[in-house]
Scaffold this motif. Structure first.
Motif, PDB file in Angstrom:
ATOM      1  N   PHE B 372      -4.146  70.815   7.167  1.00 31.10           N
ATOM      2  CA  PHE B 372      -5.315  71.661   7.350  1.00 31.10           C
ATOM      3  C   PHE B 372      -6.585  70.815   7.215  1.00 31.10           C
ATOM      4  O   PHE B 372      -6.713  70.038   6.274  1.00 31.10           O
ATOM      5  CB  PHE B 372      -5.309  72.817   6.346  1.00 31.10           C
ATOM      6  N   GLU B 380      -9.493  76.763  11.536  1.00 35.47           N
ATOM      7  CA  GLU B 380      -8.364  75.879  11.856  1.00 35.47           C
ATOM      8  C   GLU B 380      -8.061  75.913  13.356  1.00 35.47           C
ATOM      9  O   GLU B 380      -7.865  74.881  13.976  1.00 35.47           O
ATOM     10  CB  GLU B 380      -7.107  76.304  11.083  1.00 35.47           C
ATOM     11  N   VAL B 381      -8.034  77.139  13.940  1.00 34.12           N
ATOM     12  CA  VAL B 381      -7.744  77.213  15.380  1.00 34.12           C
ATOM     13  C   VAL B 381      -8.996  76.908  16.209  1.00 34.12           C
ATOM     14  O   VAL B 381      -8.905  76.322  17.284  1.00 34.12           O
ATOM     15  CB  VAL B 381      -7.122  78.576  15.792  1.00 34.12           C
ATOM     16  N   ASP B 383     -11.189  74.727  15.611  1.00 37.58           N
ATOM     17  CA  ASP B 383     -11.332  73.267  15.692  1.00 37.58           C
ATOM     18  C   ASP B 383     -10.641  72.724  16.949  1.00 37.58           C
ATOM     19  O   ASP B 383     -11.208  71.908  17.680  1.00 37.58           O
ATOM     20  CB  ASP B 383     -10.730  72.660  14.419  1.00 37.58           C
ATOM     21  N   GLY B 384      -9.422  73.214  17.191  1.00 38.30           N
ATOM     22  CA  GLY B 384      -8.680  72.777  18.383  1.00 38.30           C
ATOM     23  C   GLY B 384      -9.294  73.332  19.656  1.00 38.30           C
ATOM     24  O   GLY B 384      -9.418  72.620  20.664  1.00 38.30           O
ATOM     25  N   ALA B 433      -2.720  75.860  15.205  1.00 41.85           N
ATOM     26  CA  ALA B 433      -3.826  74.901  15.215  1.00 41.85           C
ATOM     27  C   ALA B 433      -3.548  73.769  16.201  1.00 41.85           C
ATOM     28  O   ALA B 433      -4.457  73.279  16.878  1.00 41.85           O
ATOM     29  CB  ALA B 433      -4.042  74.348  13.811  1.00 41.85           C
TER      30      ALA B 433
END
Lengths: 236, 504
Positions: B372, B380-381, B383-384, B433
């Protein structure tokens, strides 16, 4: 022939002796005393212990480099040309030498202790001589033995950051946070596992290793302190 | 009438004063000299119950709001810790976190000290316990170099030295390969049926215990007993309750048809050799090494094809190099031979920079909390997604992120810290993620480790959907033959340092 006199020195008494020597050295404070301490430590390591010479050299190399750097950087402010030499500049040379050798002398005492003492025996000695509670003593040992796991997890956390295109910076706060969270969880697990094996932080227990203070320990401690006093008297 | 080894009545336990009760009015009896298997879904309180029964909780946290636990008729609160170890001892899930000494011999001496064995007898007792469990050869090896199975055997040796009358196993087989489990089971069976020890095993799979368990107990939310079974017939009859609770039973995974070779696209391992010890990194310049001999390799001149847009399972015993293969695909280890990526053109992995490789390859580790990079589930998601759609506005990305979280029931936790989720939820978030960034190849290291059937199914259904709809390529390592059979299109077994493709 190397005699393991320092290896057999009671770790708690050894630690107290070295701390007193460090305080005396701080009060004495001349480069001649520092040099005498460095030489004494080297002699103790090579003649009175069975430590690995290779490891010893490995530890001293970066320290010599660091000591040299401090000496040179301080020396840069001193002008040694006889015609223009002033009391201030002479003092600068002495200061450079003092600072350069100081780091080596303190580190030598640490190396002397570190290379002649086993972790477990030292922790046992702190329980027997300093009455440290087993809860803390075995906690330290457990933490030491978690290092290989921590190191493996640290690599994994850093790889996760790299895979997700994140830079960790000079001080990697992100990976440190992850490792800290994991570390707390692990320490809880290890504490429960230790308790499950009957470990009671304060309760009665037997010891496989006893670390009594013998006459030879007292003699070695007194001899070390006398030597340190002699250095201060001679070189001050 | 013999007193039960463990009995508890009306036990209510919570980790926080105002928090939810993890165990609510739980009542349970574990008879002496038998193997009892306690099963339940993830998060139903199995591990908490085990720790409470052993007296480790509330000593190490939490509040026992009501009830008492009796060990062989004595209240656990009244038994001093060192004396308690002679009655009950626990073997935990993670074999790495059960030792405080560097070697098994020292750990055994530590156990002997705890129960005040005389120093003169300690060495004898350590040797006796090791010879009883067949671990004499492990006594002086550093514990961190032992395999998972060897570590669990080392813990059993400690329990043998403590001479505990009752042994509690908390998902102790979760990250062991089938061979290690098969080695441990007869040892446990002998401890119970020959030496008269009581064994309470917590597991989310009944497969392991078939033939040696005397009794199965299924618990539900809050530690409520849902059903008990003593015979195979009773266990069969309880299958509907198992299915309802999301617990696996033998034969629950249906087998999928394996893919037949239709395209040559994908990853090709050509004469792949991976050294056991990776080349040391140099301060300056590249690490160099020479091709290792057969004995010093994890894989030796191995060939295999990982097809594009399919799920490939890699199976093999612990230490055979499944994780190392993934590290190699992430350019973290050196290799000999070729790893070719065959698409419109043929590229060699060696010629691709690590930074470019990470744009196409993602990984979900065994321990999801290691990966993480933010303090919030949605972030977290996001970011991608930000890397995948750099020109999209923040609001659109947020909507996409929430929709992605919704696919596996994480939307309601979007403001939580990832560390507050259960392990199953963390694993699903870790996979999401990676998927969010749009990587083409997903590496899953033991994706269902320590998860019950329901959680494993939810995660794998999500991945199978992405493979089908978005053409994702997945390589997963697993010890679970049922799971591999149900989801993998290609199954590769690592044997004698080579890959063998499963054919049905």
């Amino acid at each position: 022939m190397r005699r393991p006199l320092y290896d057999n020195f009671n770790p708690a008494v050894k630690a107290v002796t070295i701390i007193i020597c460090c305080i005396m050295m701080a009060i004495g404070g001349t480069w001649q005393i520092n040099c005498a301490v460095i030489v004494s430590c080297l002699l103790c390591l090579t003649l009175l212990s069975r430590c690995s010479i290779k490891v010893m050299i490995g530890l001293y190399m970066p320290l010599l480099f660091l000591g040299g750097l401090i000496f040179i950087s301080n020396l840069a402010s001193a002008d040694l040309d006889a015609a223009s030499k002033t009391a201030y500049e002479i003092a600068s040379f002495d200061t450079a030498l003092l600072l350069g050798t100081r780091i080596l002398s303190y580190a030598s005492m640490g190396i002397l202790f570190g290379l002649t003492t086993k972790n477990k025996i030292f922790v046992m000695s702190t329980m027997h001589q300093f009455h440290l509670k087993p809860k803390f003593a075995y906690g330290i040992l457990a933490a030491l033995h978690l290092v290989p796991t921590l190191s493996r997890e640290w690599d994994e956390v850093n790889l996760a950051y790299a895979v997700r295109g994140k830079r960790t910076g000079v001080i990697p706060f992100g990976p440190l946070f992850n490792t800290l969270v994991n570390g707390i969880r692990w320490s809880e697990n290890v504490a429960m596992a230790m308790e499950s094996k009957g470990f009671d932080g304060d309760g009665p227990r037997t010891y496989s290793i006893e670390t009594p203070v013998r006459t030879s320990d007292i003699v070695l401690a007194v001899a070390s302190l006398v030597l340190m006093t002699a250095f201060i008297i001679i070189f001050k | 009438m013999t007193v039960p080894a463990i009995s508890c009545n009306n036990v209510t336990f919570s980790y926080f004063e105002e928090g939810k009760d993890v165990l609510k009015n739980t009542a349970l009896e574990i008879p002496q000299g038998r193997i009892t298997v306690l099963m339940g879904s993830s998060g139903c309180g199995k591990s908490t119950l085990a720790a409470v029964l052993c007296g480790l909780l509330p000593d190490n946290g939490g509040i026992l709001k009501s009830g008492d636990i009796l060990l062989y008729g004595r209240s656990v609160k009244e038994i001093p810790v060192s004396e308690r170890a002679r009655s009950i001892s626990m073997m935990f899930q993670n074999p790495d976190l059960q030792f405080c000494m560097p070697t098994l011999r020292e750990e055994l001496i530590f156990c002997a000290e705890n129960i005040s064995i005389s120093p003169d007898e300690m060495d004898y007792e350590a040797e006796r316990a090791a010879s009883q469990l067949g671990t004499t050869h492990l006594l002086d090896r550093p514990l961190h170099t032992l395999s998972g199975g060897e570590k669990q055997r080392a813990v059993l040796t400690c329990i043998a030295l403590l001479n505990s009358k009752c042994i509690v196993l908390d998902e102790s087989f979760a990250n062991l390969d089938p061979a290690s489990v098969s080695e441990l089971l007869p040892v446990l069976s002998d401890l119970c049926h020959k030496d008269g020890k009581t064994i309470l095993a917590i597991d989310h799979m009944s497969d392991h215990w078939k033939g040696i368990a005397d009794r199965y107990v299924l618990i539900g939310e809050g530690g409520t007993i849902l059903c008990e079974a003593e015979t195979q017939e009773e266990l069969e009859a309880a299958k509907p309750i198992f299915t309802e609770e999301g617990i696996a039973y033998p034969g629950i995974w249906e087998k999928k048809t394996l893919a037949t070779e239709s395209s040559t696209e994908g990853l090709h391992f050509c004469q792949l050799t991976i050294p056991q010890v990776p080349a040391k990194k140099k301060l300056f310049g590249k690490a160099t090494s020479v091709k290792p001999e057969y004995d010093a390799s994890l894989y030796y001149e191995a060939d295999a094809h990982i097809p594009d847009g399919k799920i490939t399972a890699i199976m093999g015993p612990s230490g055979c190099g499944k994780t190392s293969l993934m590290m190699t695909l992430l350019k973290q280890r050196d290799y000999f031979g070729n790893i070719e990526i065959r698409e419109d053109e043929i590229r060699e992995l060696r010629d691709i920079k690590a930074k470019d490789c990470f744009k196409e390859v993602g990984i979900a580790f065994q321990n999801p909390s290691n990966q993480f990079v933010t303090q919030n589930v949605l972030s977290e998601v996001l970011d991608g997604l930000k890397r995948r759609y750099p020109s999209e506005p923040e609001e659109v990305l947020k909507e996409k992120g929430l929709a992605l979280l919704d696919t596996c029931g994480l939307r309601k936790y979007h403001k939580y810290s990832p560390y507050m989720l259960s392990q199953g939820q963390q694993r699903r978030l870790a996979v999401l993620a990676v998927i969010a960034a749009g990587q083409k190849l997903l590496l899953l290291d033991e994706p269902t480790y320590g998860q019950d059937y329901k959680s494993a199914r939810a995660l794998m259904d999500l991945i199978a959907g992405l493979v089908k709809n978005e053409g994702l390529t997945v390589i997963m390592s697993t010890h679970d033959a049922g799971l591999a059979g149900a989801y993998a299109d290609v199954i590769l077994h690592v044997k004698d340092k080579k890959f063998t493709k499963e054919v049905r």
